[in-house]
Write a protein that holds these residues in place. Structure first.
Motif, PDB file in Angstrom:
ATOM      1  N   PRO A   1       0.810  -1.212   0.000  1.00  0.00           N
ATOM      2  CA  PRO A   1       0.000   0.000   0.000  1.00  0.00           C
ATOM      3  C   PRO A   1       0.847   1.267   0.000  1.00  0.00           C
ATOM      4  N   GLU A   2       2.044   1.175   0.541  1.00  0.00           N
ATOM      5  CA  GLU A   2       2.846   2.397   0.560  1.00  0.00           C
ATOM      6  C   GLU A   2       3.358   2.757  -0.822  1.00  0.00           C
ATOM      7  N   ILE A   3       3.546   1.757  -1.619  1.00  0.00           N
ATOM      8  CA  ILE A   3       4.198   2.006  -2.905  1.00  0.00           C
ATOM      9  C   ILE A   3       3.233   1.973  -4.061  1.00  0.00           C
ATOM     10  N   THR A   4       2.347   1.009  -3.982  1.00  0.00           N
ATOM     11  CA  THR A   4       1.460   0.841  -5.122  1.00  0.00           C
ATOM     12  C   THR A   4       0.564   2.044  -5.258  1.00  0.00           C
ATOM     13  N   GLU A   5       0.449   2.458  -6.464  1.00  0.00           N
ATOM     14  CA  GLU A   5      -0.414   3.604  -6.700  1.00  0.00           C
ATOM     15  C   GLU A   5      -1.850   3.153  -6.656  1.00  0.00           C
ATOM     16  N   MET A   6      -2.663   3.908  -5.995  1.00  0.00           N
ATOM     17  CA  MET A   6      -4.059   3.543  -5.918  1.00  0.00           C
ATOM     18  C   MET A   6      -4.884   4.573  -6.644  1.00  0.00           C
ATOM     19  N   ASP A   7      -5.993   4.095  -7.138  1.00  0.00           N
ATOM     20  CA  ASP A   7      -6.856   5.032  -7.852  1.00  0.00           C
ATOM     21  C   ASP A   7      -7.449   6.019  -6.882  1.00  0.00           C
ATOM     22  N   ASP A   8      -7.652   7.191  -7.389  1.00  0.00           N
ATOM     23  CA  ASP A   8      -8.351   8.170  -6.557  1.00  0.00           C
ATOM     24  C   ASP A   8      -9.795   7.740  -6.379  1.00  0.00           C
ATOM     25  N   PRO A   9     -10.360   8.000  -5.258  1.00  0.00           N
ATOM     26  CA  PRO A   9     -11.756   7.570  -5.040  1.00  0.00           C
ATOM     27  C   PRO A   9     -12.710   8.355  -5.940  1.00  0.00           C
ATOM     28  N   THR A  10     -13.722   7.649  -6.381  1.00  0.00           N
ATOM     29  CA  THR A  10     -14.723   8.320  -7.206  1.00  0.00           C
ATOM     30  C   THR A  10     -15.645   9.139  -6.314  1.00  0.00           C
ATOM     31  N   VAL A  11     -16.495   9.879  -6.969  1.00  0.00           N
ATOM     32  CA  VAL A  11     -17.381  10.772  -6.202  1.00  0.00           C
ATOM     33  C   VAL A  11     -18.282   9.966  -5.278  1.00  0.00           C
ATOM     34  N   GLU A  12     -18.824   8.875  -5.811  1.00  0.00           N
ATOM     35  CA  GLU A  12     -19.729   8.079  -4.988  1.00  0.00           C
ATOM     36  C   GLU A  12     -19.013   7.542  -3.780  1.00  0.00           C
ATOM     37  N   GLU A  13     -17.817   7.100  -4.031  1.00  0.00           N
ATOM     38  CA  GLU A  13     -17.065   6.534  -2.911  1.00  0.00           C
ATOM     39  C   GLU A  13     -16.792   7.608  -1.871  1.00  0.00           C
ATOM     40  N   GLU A  14     -16.466   8.747  -2.378  1.00  0.00           N
ATOM     41  CA  GLU A  14     -16.192   9.819  -1.417  1.00  0.00           C
ATOM     42  C   GLU A  14     -17.410  10.138  -0.576  1.00  0.00           C
ATOM     43  N   GLN A  15     -18.513  10.241  -1.238  1.00  0.00           N
ATOM     44  CA  GLN A  15     -19.731  10.562  -0.506  1.00  0.00           C
ATOM     45  C   GLN A  15     -20.077   9.460   0.476  1.00  0.00           C
ATOM     46  N   ALA A  16     -19.895   8.256  -0.006  1.00  0.00           N
ATOM     47  CA  ALA A  16     -20.203   7.135   0.905  1.00  0.00           C
ATOM     48  C   ALA A  16     -19.274   7.192   2.105  1.00  0.00           C
ATOM     49  N   PHE A  17     -18.021   7.493   1.811  1.00  0.00           N
ATOM     50  CA  PHE A  17     -17.050   7.566   2.903  1.00  0.00           C
ATOM     51  C   PHE A  17     -17.430   8.657   3.888  1.00  0.00           C
ATOM     52  N   ARG A  18     -17.794   9.772   3.334  1.00  0.00           N
ATOM     53  CA  ARG A  18     -18.176  10.883   4.186  1.00  0.00           C
ATOM     54  C   ARG A  18     -19.400  10.547   5.024  1.00  0.00           C
ATOM     55  N   ALA A  19     -20.304   9.907   4.320  1.00  0.00           N
ATOM     56  CA  ALA A  19     -21.530   9.533   5.056  1.00  0.00           C
ATOM     57  C   ALA A  19     -21.176   8.602   6.194  1.00  0.00           C
ATOM     58  N   ALA A  20     -20.310   7.678   5.879  1.00  0.00           N
ATOM     59  CA  ALA A  20     -19.940   6.725   6.935  1.00  0.00           C
ATOM     60  C   ALA A  20     -19.258   7.456   8.080  1.00  0.00           C
ATOM     61  N   GLN A  21     -18.419   8.389   7.695  1.00  0.00           N
ATOM     62  CA  GLN A  21     -17.730   9.148   8.742  1.00  0.00           C
ATOM     63  C   GLN A  21     -18.722   9.925   9.597  1.00  0.00           C
ATOM     64  N   GLU A  22     -19.614  10.525   8.882  1.00  0.00           N
ATOM     65  CA  GLU A  22     -20.612  11.321   9.638  1.00  0.00           C
ATOM     66  C   GLU A  22     -21.437  10.424  10.540  1.00  0.00           C
ATOM     67  N   ALA A  23     -21.759   9.297   9.963  1.00  0.00           N
ATOM     68  CA  ALA A  23     -22.569   8.382  10.790  1.00  0.00           C
ATOM     69  C   ALA A  23     -21.796   8.020  12.048  1.00  0.00           C
ATOM     70  N   ALA A  24     -20.547   7.780  11.851  1.00  0.00           N
ATOM     71  CA  ALA A  24     -19.741   7.440  13.036  1.00  0.00           C
ATOM     72  C   ALA A  24     -19.692   8.621  13.984  1.00  0.00           C
ATOM     73  N   ALA A  25     -19.467   9.798  13.409  1.00  0.00           N
ATOM     74  CA  ALA A  25     -19.411  10.994  14.273  1.00  0.00           C
ATOM     75  C   ALA A  25     -20.761  11.198  14.957  1.00  0.00           C
ATOM     76  N   ASN A  26     -21.786  10.988  14.162  1.00  0.00           N
ATOM     77  CA  ASN A  26     -23.126  11.177  14.761  1.00  0.00           C
ATOM     78  C   ASN A  26     -23.361  10.235  15.917  1.00  0.00           C
ATOM     79  N   SER A  27     -22.983   9.042  15.665  1.00  0.00           N
ATOM     80  CA  SER A  27     -23.263   8.062  16.734  1.00  0.00           C
ATOM     81  C   SER A  27     -22.533   8.437  17.998  1.00  0.00           C
ATOM     82  N   THR A  28     -21.351   8.952  17.861  1.00  0.00           N
ATOM     83  CA  THR A  28     -20.604   9.334  19.067  1.00  0.00           C
ATOM     84  C   THR A  28     -21.223  10.572  19.700  1.00  0.00           C
ATOM     85  N   GLU A  29     -21.646  11.434  18.857  1.00  0.00           N
ATOM     86  CA  GLU A  29     -22.203  12.670  19.414  1.00  0.00           C
ATOM     87  C   GLU A  29     -23.578  12.419  20.039  1.00  0.00           C
TER      88      GLU A  29
END
Lengths: 722, 229
Positions: free
Chosen positions: A678-706
């Motif tokens: 993972p340190e060396i191999t180039e990875m594709d940049d996340p697509t928009v959907e993935e980003e949004q999903a990631f953000r949503a997941a993050q928010e969900a996690a943040a929400n749950s804690t809050e």
């Protein structure tokens, strides 16, 4: 001919035109008799066009047959008058002409060589020039500047011929005559004030201009050679008339070329002779020093010393034997090499010396001498910059930062295999080369295993200059001197043979029996050698043995294990020589080559042909013949033996024989240098959907804690987020 | 090398190390004279030597009046008895291009080469392995021809062309000067010109048709990059 004649005519007319004017000048300054002459001329010309003195020669030929007559007649009259140097005869206009005619007729009838006419073109040209020269002082100058002495020499004959042509009333001939007439004794004419009284002024006509143009064209100098056609043609014809060759017309081109080539002879400086410095002179100078080196002080003592020394081999004797085999450099060349080797042995402390051979190069050749220095007198081994081996390991370590650790590549450069010590293995002998006998000898550096390994993979012609870089794939570590040394080592190892029994192993070494597997690397001459029959040497290859160690694929003669601990390096070296492969844990196997003094019958074949060819030097006289061995693997390697003596020699391009054309090796595939992760191999940049999903997941996690902490605020924030 | 100046030419060519042993040299001098008489050649040239495993071939060529006409090639194994070789043809060249390796030295030796040949039998077409026999003599002929075409060289001015056609030796040729000898353009391929027709008119204008009727060496590939020679 036809074409040239009109040109001639024009030229002549031009000339006449030019000469006309000076004549006119002289005429004006001349005295009465001249005028009388001119009048007489005019009278004669009466029937034709009025006066047409030389000044209007162009008009004459145009007007037809009669015109040529006129000027000629005029000239005839004049000529007649000149020799007489008495113009008293002039008043009778007819007489001079008659005189002239009579004079000229006689010689004309005497010999009727019509061939003169065509050949007279040259004299015409020359005469033309001289015609122009005739006249006053101006003419005089011009005739001197022309310096066409040969024209003048020939004039005396031609004018006669030409005059007679005039009388024939052929326009061409008249043209010719005209010229010759004018060429007559330009010298004398120069001096004389031409009483060309007949020269009256005539306006330049079209023809005259055309003639002048033509002549100007002919006189135009070539930009390449500085010649002009006019001069060239006149010189050519003069030469022909001088030499009178048979079938002149067949070889006229050659004559033309000869005349041109004569122009290109050395520039003769009017003050000094230039001495050409040819490169051959310089070479001869250098070689002269070879012959004179014997003249030193204390000659007597040195003579004794020299005789006692055995370092210098008897090259002439070997050359004689090789000549029987059809190999050799020629007696003179060999003798010079002999002297050059003597010079080498005199200047260096040499124990043994041998003429190894000659390697041909594209621009210059190499003469190679194999030399062994005296014990302990090795020339100071210049610490040559070891070819920098790849040190990737070191590099990567140096680049390491504490913060940002660069990934470590897998690649570990193979450890550089050290070169063999001098006097052992491939570096047993030291080689000196020079381009030509007389040039200084240059010592070749010792050879390293890496160089030999790569030299096996490339094929380059030698250029003759030792500092030429070798550009190849795989990249050769070094320049031409290293490549040369590597090839010499390979050739020596592959083709230096001697009759069986000539050398044998010294019996003093106690370890000999143990080290059977290792290569014994020393041998001595066998004093009990009794010689082998020449026939045996030819018939069986087992009577010859290699006396140079075989070079392992590693590039050395003595195996060196690269994977060993540095501390025990030396010890293990010795041990490994004896031990079998089992002892070595690494995957590198010990490379084994045929031991020293193996017969050449064991050599591998190439494509079903034996690696050696044997011959008897002469089939006609076998009792004195010698055995000749020719290598098929290294074309150019020869060995001879007459039973007792033997010698090896190489002359060639320095390459191995291969039935197919050389193709450079293909570069290896790209090496997997770094572990992929993972340190060396180039990875594709996340697509928009993935980003949004990631953000949503993050928010969900943040929400749950809050939510656990603040319920209301989270809801508000969630609204904001969404 | 012309048979008449054989010894001198051998001396001059000795720098490459290839020479002739005294007995070969003596036999050549004698036998080439006889060859010239028997075949009625204008000039006999000693072409050279081809090394073989068992024996070597010594090659000679005979030239008739026209210097550029195809020459007759002879070979001998002992420099005494010469045999005429057939002229080279294109088929020979293609046939022998598959043979690699050294010459044997025996003119009757046959190389075997297996080829896949398509054989039509009725409707079927299949490939059969056919063993083609190629005689060494054929190979010799085509190799000599290829070498001649590629590297036979003559200096400019040594031969000249007459308007009637035949090429003659130029008796007034005294050799090239030093500066001319260093240039590749003063040497020609000694064969029928191939590239001459492709020259532009501008280039042709500078040529002398009586001397420049063959290809010059300066356009050969690979080019000599270093002018220092």
């Amino acid at each position: 001919m036809e074409d040239s004649i009109p040109v001639n005519q024009k030229i002549k007319h031009q000339e006449l035109g030019e000469t006309g004017r000076p004549w006119e000048e002289t005429v004006t300054t001349s005295q009465a008799p001249e005028l009388g002459l001119s009048e007489a001329l005019e009278l004669e010309q009466g029937p034709e066009t009025g006066l047409q003195p030389r000044s209007s020669p162009p008009t004459m030929p145009l007007s037809g047959a009669r015109t040529p007559d006129r000027p000629v007649d005029d000239l005839v009259g004049l000529r007649a008058s000149f020799p007489s140097s008495a113009f008293q005869e002039l008043p009778s206009t007819l007489s001079p002409l008659a005189l002239a005619r009579q004079d000229f007729m006689a010689p004309w009838q005497s010999d009727k060589t019509t061939s003169v006419i065509p050949e007279a073109e040259t004299p015409h040209f020359g005469h033309l020039e001289q015609l122009s020269d005739k006249g006053g002082s101006t003419l005089h100058q011009t005739c001197q500047s022309k310096g066409n002495t040969f024209h003048q020499s020939q004039q005396t004959k031609y004018p006669l011929y030409e005059l007679r042509d005039v009388s024939d009333h052929t326009s061409k001939q008249k043209e010719l005559r005209f010229d010759i007439f004018q060429e007559d004794d330009s010298d004398s004419n120069c001096h004389l004030d031409q009483p060309e009284s007949g020269a009256s002024q005539v306006a330049p006509s079209m023809l005259e201009i055309a003639i002048q143009n033509t002549k100007a064209y002919l006189l135009k100098t070539s930009s390449k050679s500085g010649l002009n056609l006019y001069d060239h043609l006149s010189e050519m014809l003069t030469k022909v008339l001088d030499k009178r060759p048979e079938n002149a017309v067949d070889i006229i081109e050659n004559i033309s070329q000869d005349v041109k080539m004569e122009h290109f002879s050395k520039k003769l400086d009017t003050l000094q002779n230039e001495n050409e410095m040819l490169p051959t002179y310089e070479m001869a100078e250098k070689q002269k020093t070879l012959f004179l080196q014997g003249n030193v002080e204390g000659a007597d003592q040195e003579l004794e010393d020299e005789i006692a020394e055995h370092a210098l081999p008897n090259i002439m004797e070997s050359a004689f034997y090789f000549e029987q085999a059809g190999v050799g450099l020629g007696t003179d060349e060999t003798y010079r090499i002999f002297l050059a080797l003597k010079q080498l042995t005199d200047t260096h402390p040499i124990q043994k010396c041998r003429f190894w051979g000659k390697i041909l190069g594209l621009k210059m050749n190499y003469i190679v001498a194999e030399v062994e220095f005296r014990e302990g007198e090795d020339e100071e081994e210049v610490e040559e910059e070891d070819v920098p081996e790849e040190r990737d390991n070191g590099d990567s370590e140096a680049d390491e930062d504490d913060e940002d650790e660069l990934p470590r590549p897998f690649y570990k450069a193979p450890q550089a295999i050290p070169k063999e010590e001098s006097r052992t293995g491939a570096n047993k002998y030291v080689y000196f080369v020079c381009n030509e006998p007389g040039r200084p000898w240059v010592k070749l550096p010792a050879v390293t295993p890496a160089q030999i390994v790569i030299a096996r993979k490339i094929k380059k012609f030698f250029t003759g200059r030792l500092d030429t870089p070798i550009i190849s794939y795989p990249p050769f570590p070094g320049n031409e001197s290293n490549y040369l040394r590597a090839q010499i080592a390979r050739i020596s190892a592959g083709t230096h043979v001697s009759p069986l029994g000539f050398y044998h192993f010294g019996e003093e070494e106690g370890e000999e029996e143990e080290e059977i597997e290792s290569g014994r690397d020393s041998f001595e001459e066998n004093p009990d050698f009794e010689g082998i029959q020449v026939i045996d040497l030819v018939e069986s290859l087992s009577n010859w043995v290699h006396h140079v160690q075989h070079i392992l694929p590693q590039g050395r003669c003595n195996w060196f294990n690269p994977i060993q601990k540095s501390e025990e390096e030396e010890e293990e070296e010795d041990e490994e020589k004896e031990e079998e492969k089992g002892e070595e844990p690494d995957d590198t196997e010990q490379e084994v080559g045929p031991p020293l003094l193996t017969p050449i019958s064991e050599d591998l074949e190439i494509q079903n042909t034996s690696p050696w060819t044997t011959r008897l030097s002469s089939n006609l006289i076998p009792q004195y013949a010698i055995a000749v061995l020719r290598s098929n693997l290294w074309p150019g390697a020869y060995a001879f033996s007459n039973g007792k003596k033997f010698e090896n020699f190489y002359i060639g391009w320095g390459h191995k024989y291969s039935p197919d054309s050389y193709t450079p090796p293909v570069p290896p595939p790209v090496y997997q240098e770094y572990p992929s992760g993972p340190e060396i191999t180039e990875m594709d940049d996340p697509t928009v959907e993935e980003e949004q999903a990631f953000r949503a997941a993050q928010e969900a996690a943040a929400n749950s804690t809050e939510e656990n902490e603040e319920t209301e605020e989270e809801e508000d924030e969630e609204d904001d987020y969404d | 090398m012309d048979a008449e100046s054989l010894l001198l030419a051998l001396e001059l060519a000795s720098g490459s190390g290839q020479g002739l042993s005294p007995d070969r040299r003596a036999s050549l001098l004698t036998s080439l004279m006889l060859v010239k008489r028997d075949y009625r050649f204008d000039r006999v040239l000693f072409w050279g030597r081809i090394l073989g495993l068992v024996a070597d071939y010594y090659i000679a060529q005979g030239v008739s009046e026209d210097q550029l006409a195809p020459r007759k090639t002879l070979y001998s194994l002992n420099c005494m008895e010469w045999s005429l070789l057939p002229p080279a043809t294109k088929e020979m060249e293609t046939q022998t291009s598959v043979v690699k390796g050294r010459f044997m030295g025996d003119p009757s030796h046959e190389y075997e080469h297996t080829e896949l040949q398509k054989v039509n039998e009725g409707e079927k077409v299949f490939e059969e392995e056919v063993v083609v026999q190629i005689k060494e003599e054929t190979r010799l002929v085509s190799v000599i021809d290829q070498i001649d075409k590629a590297v036979a060289v003559i200096p400019r001015g040594a031969l000249f062309k007459t308007p009637f056609g035949p090429i003659n030796v130029n008796r007034t040729f005294e050799g090239l000067s030093l500066s001319e000898a260093k240039k590749l353009s003063s040497y020609f391929h000694f064969r029928e010109p191939v590239e001459l027709k492709n020259k532009t008119l501008l280039e042709k204008a500078e040529l002398d048709p009586s001397l420049d009727f063959m290809d010059s060496l300066e356009h050969d590939i690979p080019k000599d990059e270093d002018p220092r020679g």
